[in-house]
Design an enzyme around this catalytic site. Structure first.
Site, short mmCIF file in Angstrom:
data_model
loop_
_atom_site.label_atom_id
_atom_site.label_comp_id
_atom_site.label_asym_id
_atom_site.label_seq_id
_atom_site.Cartn_x
_atom_site.Cartn_y
_atom_site.Cartn_z
N LYS A 60 -4.50 34.97 15.82
CA LYS A 60 -5.03 33.89 16.65
C LYS A 60 -5.70 34.48 17.88
O LYS A 60 -5.08 35.25 18.62
CB LYS A 60 -3.89 32.97 17.09
N LYS A 73 -5.57 21.96 4.91
CA LYS A 73 -4.13 21.74 5.04
C LYS A 73 -3.82 20.55 4.15
O LYS A 73 -3.97 19.39 4.57
CB LYS A 73 -3.77 21.44 6.50
MG MG Z 1 -6.83 27.32 12.10
#
Ligand code: MG
Length: 335
Positions: free
Chosen positions: A141, A245
């Protein structure tokens, strides 16, 4: 057909708060649903909303569940509007039994899993153990610290990465176009699998422009919360990756059919759901050829509790993971 319906809301602390460009995330709220057919067949599903990601809220989802009452017919379940993707995912899963144990005849498919590295310089500390465990795909990240600091860490990370491994970067939309351009320049011709959501979802012109200007593959995540958004991006000519997702995207069968029909280049990813929701997704991923990319389920022990995490997910997923998850046990373990 009529079903007996019940649901249980949960609020579970995360083992370690998750730091992303959206802020710090310390607990997970969701709902488990249970549908029982007249024949006695039982199915479970999980509603795991992420409102800051554009889904329905927990309050909205609970309200839908309450309105169903103790008995609900198929028509009512099917009439849940498309924008309630999390609720529709759970209901479809409970009805089709995707949460049930994988049966013997199903494939011996194996899929790689990406390992999530912590933000900042800690990523370098964590990497060796993940390599040792056999991971070949890593996700880091970015957009959390200053660009210069993180670019320096990127160089160190890539230097520590063996030639067989690849790194994905996820900015969670934290950069502006100029910052993104600096990163993409730096990533060109290096073992960066893709850069995820470099700029905010709202800046569509920048996303399309960056994709055209730099050779690095880009991935959309926040831009494609629902299937409709992914389809719209396809219409705009997006040729990069879609991070999907599935637990936010509506019925799994619809998501799988879209991937198969359009041959979309997808990463299937967790939305931090319990093992119950994850089992439904991973079961589908193991029984249909939907993706050639490592699964985005390498978030490790999310809750720090076997009951909600399921078995530790290693560098490769096979059906043994799903076989070890019993939805009924998870349901019973919640008060
Ligand atoms: Mg992402």
């Amino acid at each position: 057909m009529a079903y007996r319906f019940s649901f249980k809301s949960y609020r579970l602390p995360l083992r370690a708060p998750l730091r992303t460009a959206h802020g710090v995330w310390a607990e997970r709220e969701g709902i488990l649903v249970r549908l029982e057919e007249e024949t006695g067949r039982v199915g479970f599903g999980e509603i795991a909303p992420l409102p800051w990601f554009g889904t329905e809220t927990m309050v909205e989802a609970e309200e839908i569940c309450r309105k169903f009452g103790a008995t609900v017919d198929a028509g009512t379940l099917e009439a849940v509007p498309a924008r309630f993707g999390c609720v529709r995912f759970a209901l479809a899963g409970a009805r089709s039994g995707t949460c049930h144990l994988i049966d013997d005849k199903e494939s011996a498919m194996r899929l790689p899993v990406t390992a999530l590295l912590p933000v900042g310089r800690t990523a370098l500390v964590t990497l060796p153990a993940k390599l040792e465990a056999g991971f070949l795909s890593f996700k880091w990240k970015v957009g959390v610290g200053a660009v210069d600091d993180e670019l320096g860490i990127l160089d160190d990370l890539l230097a520590a990465l063996p030639s067989y491994a690849q790194l994905r970067l996820d900015a969670n939309g934290a950069w502006d176009r100029r910052q993104a351009a600096r990163w993409l320049k730096r990533c060109a011709e290096r073992p960066v699998e893709f850069v995820e959501q470099p700029v905010p979802a709202a800046d569509e012109a920048a996303l399309l422009g960056l994709a055209a200007d730099y050779p690095v593959t880009l991935a959309l995540d926040e831009s494609v919360t629902g299937l409709a958004a992914a389809q719209r991006w396809q219409g705009l000519g997006w040729s990069g990756v879609f991070v999907i997702k599935p637990s936010l995207a509506g019925p799994l069968e619809e998501t799988a059919a879209w991937i198969t029909t359009t041959k979309a280049d997808v990463v299937l990813s967790s939305a931090i759901e319990t093992a119950l929701g994850r089992a439904a997704i991973l079961r589908t991923a193991l029984t249909q050829p939907l993706t050639r990319r490592a699964l985005g389920f390498g978030v490790g022990e999310i809750f720090g509790d076997r009951r909600w995490d399921g078995p530790i997910l290693g560098p490769v997923l096979d059906r043994s993971w799903i076989s070890a998850v019993n939805p009924e046990e998870i349901w019973n373990a919640l008060n």
